[in-house]
Design a protein around this motif. Structure first.
Motif, PDB file in Angstrom:
ATOM      1  N   GLU A 209       0.418  -1.388   0.145  1.00 55.41           N
ATOM      2  CA  GLU A 209       0.309   0.497  -0.079  1.00 55.41           C
ATOM      3  C   GLU A 209       0.980   0.985   0.013  1.00 55.41           C
ATOM      4  O   GLU A 209       0.736   2.102  -0.542  1.00 55.41           O
ATOM      5  N   ALA A 210       1.788   1.226   0.349  1.00 53.44           N
ATOM      6  CA  ALA A 210       2.794   1.855   0.646  1.00 53.44           C
ATOM      7  C   ALA A 210       3.594   2.308  -0.690  1.00 53.44           C
ATOM      8  O   ALA A 210       4.495   3.201  -0.119  1.00 53.44           O
ATOM      9  N   THR A 211       3.987   1.406  -1.640  1.00 53.65           N
ATOM     10  CA  THR A 211       4.257   1.634  -2.786  1.00 53.65           C
ATOM     11  C   THR A 211       5.937   1.840  -2.788  1.00 53.65           C
ATOM     12  O   THR A 211       6.941   1.832  -3.139  1.00 53.65           O
ATOM     13  N   LEU A 212       5.883   0.373  -1.539  1.00 57.92           N
ATOM     14  CA  LEU A 212       7.277   0.494  -1.408  1.00 57.92           C
ATOM     15  C   LEU A 212       8.005  -0.984  -1.760  1.00 57.92           C
ATOM     16  O   LEU A 212       7.062  -2.136  -1.660  1.00 57.92           O
ATOM     17  N   ASP A 213       9.548  -1.170  -1.731  1.00 65.56           N
ATOM     18  CA  ASP A 213       9.729  -2.396  -2.098  1.00 65.56           C
ATOM     19  C   ASP A 213       9.934  -3.691  -0.763  1.00 65.56           C
ATOM     20  O   ASP A 213      10.581  -2.725  -0.234  1.00 65.56           O
ATOM     21  N   ARG A 214       9.520  -4.810  -1.006  1.00 65.52           N
ATOM     22  CA  ARG A 214      10.052  -5.445   0.358  1.00 65.52           C
ATOM     23  C   ARG A 214      11.993  -5.590  -0.599  1.00 65.52           C
ATOM     24  O   ARG A 214      11.850  -7.075  -1.611  1.00 65.52           O
ATOM     25  N   PRO A 215      12.780  -4.898   0.432  1.00 65.23           N
ATOM     26  CA  PRO A 215      13.644  -5.629   0.858  1.00 65.23           C
ATOM     27  C   PRO A 215      14.227  -7.293   0.535  1.00 65.23           C
ATOM     28  O   PRO A 215      13.740  -7.647   1.280  1.00 65.23           O
ATOM     29  N   GLU A 216      15.571  -7.463  -0.360  1.00 66.27           N
ATOM     30  CA  GLU A 216      16.363  -8.404  -0.129  1.00 66.27           C
ATOM     31  C   GLU A 216      16.836  -8.665   1.292  1.00 66.27           C
ATOM     32  O   GLU A 216      17.359  -8.505   1.749  1.00 66.27           O
ATOM     33  N   ASP A 217      16.317 -10.622   1.213  1.00 72.10           N
ATOM     34  CA  ASP A 217      17.119 -10.902   2.115  1.00 72.10           C
ATOM     35  C   ASP A 217      19.025 -11.497   2.230  1.00 72.10           C
ATOM     36  O   ASP A 217      19.030 -12.132   2.605  1.00 72.10           O
ATOM     37  N   SER A 218      19.238 -10.394   2.106  1.00 74.91           N
ATOM     38  CA  SER A 218      20.588 -10.245   1.675  1.00 74.91           C
ATOM     39  C   SER A 218      21.759 -10.082   2.791  1.00 74.91           C
ATOM     40  O   SER A 218      22.763 -10.476   2.970  1.00 74.91           O
ATOM     41  N   TRP A 219      21.500  -9.879   4.155  1.00 71.89           N
ATOM     42  CA  TRP A 219      22.131  -9.737   5.865  1.00 71.89           C
ATOM     43  C   TRP A 219      20.980  -9.590   6.335  1.00 71.89           C
ATOM     44  O   TRP A 219      20.028  -9.235   6.503  1.00 71.89           O
ATOM     45  N   SER A 220      21.931 -10.345   7.548  1.00 64.75           N
ATOM     46  CA  SER A 220      21.434 -10.337   9.170  1.00 64.75           C
ATOM     47  C   SER A 220      22.069 -10.160   9.823  1.00 64.75           C
ATOM     48  O   SER A 220      23.490 -11.129  10.412  1.00 64.75           O
ATOM     49  N   VAL A 221      21.637  -9.997  10.804  1.00 63.80           N
ATOM     50  CA  VAL A 221      22.069 -10.121  12.887  1.00 63.80           C
ATOM     51  C   VAL A 221      21.968 -10.403  13.549  1.00 63.80           C
ATOM     52  O   VAL A 221      20.691 -10.017  13.784  1.00 63.80           O
ATOM     53  N   ARG A 222      22.802 -11.301  14.490  1.00 59.21           N
ATOM     54  CA  ARG A 222      21.694 -11.585  15.916  1.00 59.21           C
ATOM     55  C   ARG A 222      23.079 -11.532  16.839  1.00 59.21           C
ATOM     56  O   ARG A 222      24.057 -10.648  16.818  1.00 59.21           O
ATOM     57  N   GLY A 223      22.744 -11.651  18.253  1.00 56.47           N
ATOM     58  CA  GLY A 223      23.476 -11.409  19.341  1.00 56.47           C
ATOM     59  C   GLY A 223      22.842 -11.204  20.322  1.00 56.47           C
ATOM     60  O   GLY A 223      23.504 -11.755  21.639  1.00 56.47           O
ATOM     61  N   SER A 224      21.385 -10.624  20.752  1.00 57.00           N
ATOM     62  CA  SER A 224      21.298  -9.993  21.497  1.00 57.00           C
ATOM     63  C   SER A 224      20.849 -11.135  22.994  1.00 57.00           C
ATOM     64  O   SER A 224      20.963 -10.901  23.787  1.00 57.00           O
ATOM     65  N   ARG A 225      20.747 -12.416  22.723  1.00 55.33           N
ATOM     66  CA  ARG A 225      20.193 -13.004  23.429  1.00 55.33           C
ATOM     67  C   ARG A 225      21.605 -13.956  24.577  1.00 55.33           C
ATOM     68  O   ARG A 225      21.263 -14.108  24.690  1.00 55.33           O
ATOM     69  N   GLU A 226      22.507 -13.270  23.345  1.00 51.90           N
ATOM     70  CA  GLU A 226      23.652 -14.000  24.260  1.00 51.90           C
ATOM     71  C   GLU A 226      23.977 -12.755  24.479  1.00 51.90           C
ATOM     72  O   GLU A 226      25.509 -12.455  25.112  1.00 51.90           O
ATOM     73  N   GLY A 227      23.806 -11.156  24.664  1.00 52.36           N
ATOM     74  CA  GLY A 227      23.926 -10.067  25.101  1.00 52.36           C
ATOM     75  C   GLY A 227      25.280  -9.414  23.977  1.00 52.36           C
ATOM     76  O   GLY A 227      25.473  -8.541  24.989  1.00 52.36           O
ATOM     77  N   ARG A 228      25.881  -9.713  22.812  1.00 48.68           N
ATOM     78  CA  ARG A 228      26.200  -8.900  21.851  1.00 48.68           C
ATOM     79  C   ARG A 228      25.352  -8.324  21.480  1.00 48.68           C
ATOM     80  O   ARG A 228      24.427  -8.183  20.058  1.00 48.68           O
ATOM     81  N   HIS A 229      25.686  -6.440  21.840  1.00 47.71           N
ATOM     82  CA  HIS A 229      25.253  -5.824  20.939  1.00 47.71           C
ATOM     83  C   HIS A 229      25.573  -4.944  20.116  1.00 47.71           C
ATOM     84  O   HIS A 229      27.058  -5.525  20.096  1.00 47.71           O
ATOM     85  N   SER A 230      25.076  -4.001  19.368  1.00 51.64           N
ATOM     86  CA  SER A 230      25.483  -3.182  18.955  1.00 51.64           C
ATOM     87  C   SER A 230      25.888  -1.689  19.486  1.00 51.64           C
ATOM     88  O   SER A 230      26.144  -1.436  20.583  1.00 51.64           O
ATOM     89  N   GLU A 231      27.317  -0.899  19.105  1.00 49.94           N
ATOM     90  CA  GLU A 231      27.509  -0.073  19.685  1.00 49.94           C
ATOM     91  C   GLU A 231      26.624   0.810  20.024  1.00 49.94           C
ATOM     92  O   GLU A 231      26.922   1.697  21.467  1.00 49.94           O
ATOM     93  N   HIS A 232      25.735   1.313  19.649  1.00 48.79           N
ATOM     94  CA  HIS A 232      24.642   2.175  20.183  1.00 48.79           C
ATOM     95  C   HIS A 232      23.827   2.325  21.624  1.00 48.79           C
ATOM     96  O   HIS A 232      23.590   2.389  21.996  1.00 48.79           O
ATOM     97  N   LEU A 233      23.733   0.400  21.884  1.00 53.52           N
ATOM     98  CA  LEU A 233      23.219   0.304  22.695  1.00 53.52           C
ATOM     99  C   LEU A 233      24.139   1.025  24.786  1.00 53.52           C
ATOM    100  O   LEU A 233      24.057   1.593  25.355  1.00 53.52           O
ATOM    101  N   GLY A 234      25.677   0.902  23.754  1.00 53.45           N
ATOM    102  CA  GLY A 234      26.083   1.783  25.376  1.00 53.45           C
ATOM    103  C   GLY A 234      26.142   2.540  25.693  1.00 53.45           C
ATOM    104  O   GLY A 234      25.953   3.471  26.767  1.00 53.45           O
ATOM    105  N   TYR A 235      25.968   4.273  24.429  1.00 56.40           N
ATOM    106  CA  TYR A 235      25.382   5.424  24.567  1.00 56.40           C
ATOM    107  C   TYR A 235      24.390   5.123  25.466  1.00 56.40           C
ATOM    108  O   TYR A 235      23.656   6.128  25.919  1.00 56.40           O
TER     109      TYR A 235
END
Lengths: 252, 97
Positions: A209-235
């Motif tokens: 409805e928004a005329t947006l394209d569904r992106p390709e599933d070309s990348w993914s990141v994980r880690g929060s369940r083991e407490g591995r976060h992106s740098e942004h959480l610290g800030y």
């Protein structure tokens, strides 16, 4: 009866999602593009922080080590946080904030709908109470994705860019690890992996409805369940926890 | 930078506080469309449980009487007391009307 540590781990995942996203939305206060959205973002943020309070309070009681909601919120380092990587991502522009909210709202709605049938009555109650708020959040963010996607060229391009930048954070939401499996077996938790199809259908309907394209599933990141976060959480934590870090156990 | 205010139309907001009461004008807000006006009105005007129903209407769709017409519109009614139902004897049991 399930292992209290497992239930604790499960509850802080839920509570941390709400608290970190609520904190992110609070960052918009005083900066929103229009007054009406300023209030909407603050309202939604406060809804999420309200959920976090209930969940972290419960988690602290389950753990039985005397940690209350504040202790859990203000005295944990980033590696002890269990929120999804999606919700800690920076606000970016308004389109990115709405894309993040849109993905989380749809996910959280399905998750809480399932949790409202949990055999753990307290968790089921928290989920049922939150579900009405989440229905509204979902409507608000979906409306904005459509409005911006099907708006001007500028708003369309920003919205498309935003969903592409966040797309790789989605697979993590539907992972099941040992804690999830144990909670599912106990009838307490839900099977998030099984929600993916319904999630995709709901998301894709809005994107069309928004005329947006569904992106390709070309990348993914994980880690929060083991407490591995992106740098942004610290800030984010540095700001959120500042007062309690500088003046431990300060009271109002 | 262009002021976003110039781009978003104004909507008037009416809220019904509870069932049985009328919708009352509570204020206005800017929104790109009626749906957004409705959700914004929910956030701006009902966050303290002020309402059970919301109407929004584009301000430009309201036709208002002009202050200049005050004389011809309203003044002629001031001396027509017989239009007020004040000449009936009401039984005490009726109470406030």
């Amino acid at each position: 009866m399930s292992n209290p540590q497992t239930l604790f781990d499960y509850l802080i995942r839920l509570g941390d999602n709400s608290l970190i996203l609520g904190q992110r939305l609070a960052e918009w206060s005083g900066h929103a593009p229009i007054l009406e959205e300023e209030l909407a973002l603050a309202n939604i943020g406060l809804d999420l922080i309200g959920q976090a309070r209930m969940l972290l309070t419960y988690a602290g009681e389950v753990e039985g080590k005397g940690r209350d909601e504040d202790r859990l919120a203000y005295h944990r380092d980033s590696s002890d946080w269990r929120n999804l990587l999606l919700v800690e991502q920076p606000n970016g522009d308004f389109a990115k904030t709405m894309a993040r909210q849109f993905f989380f709202d749809h996910f959280q709605y399905l998750q809480y709908e399932a949790l409202s049938r949990s055999t753990d009555e307290r968790l089921a109650g928290i989920a049922a109470k939150s579900l009405k708020e989440i229905s509204y959040h979902r409507r608000h963010s979906s409306d904005w994705v459509i409005r911006l996607g099907d708006g001007t060229k500028e708003s369309h391009d920003r919205m498309q860019k935003a969903i592409e930048e966040l797309w790789g954070f989605l697979p993590e939401m539907f992972d099941m690890d040992a804690v999830d499996d144990a909670m599912l077996a106990a009838g307490i938790g839900d099977d998030v992996a099984s929600l993916r199809d319904e999630f995709d259908m709901a998301i894709e309907k809005v994107l069309r409805e928004a005329t947006l394209d569904r992106p390709e599933d070309s990348w993914s990141v994980r880690g929060s369940r083991e407490g591995r976060h992106s740098e942004h959480l610290g800030y984010l934590l540095a700001e959120m926890q500042f007062l309690q870090r500088a003046y431990p156990d300060a009271k109002w | 930078m262009k002021d976003v205010r110039d781009e978003l139309p104004l909507f008037e907001v009416f809220i019904r506080a509870k069932n049985g009461l009328d919708h009352r004008h509570v204020g206005s807000l800017h929104a790109s469309d009626a749906e957004m006006a409705l959700t914004s009105a929910r956030d701006v005007y009902t966050r303290r449980s002020e309402g059970v129903s919301i109407w929004v209407v584009k301000s430009t769709d309201i036709t208002a009487s002009s202050p200049d017409d005050k004389g011809e519109f309203f003044d002629p009614n001031d001396d027509k007391m017989y239009r007020h139902p004040t000449f009936y004897n009401l039984p005490d049991e009726v109470g406030h009307m």
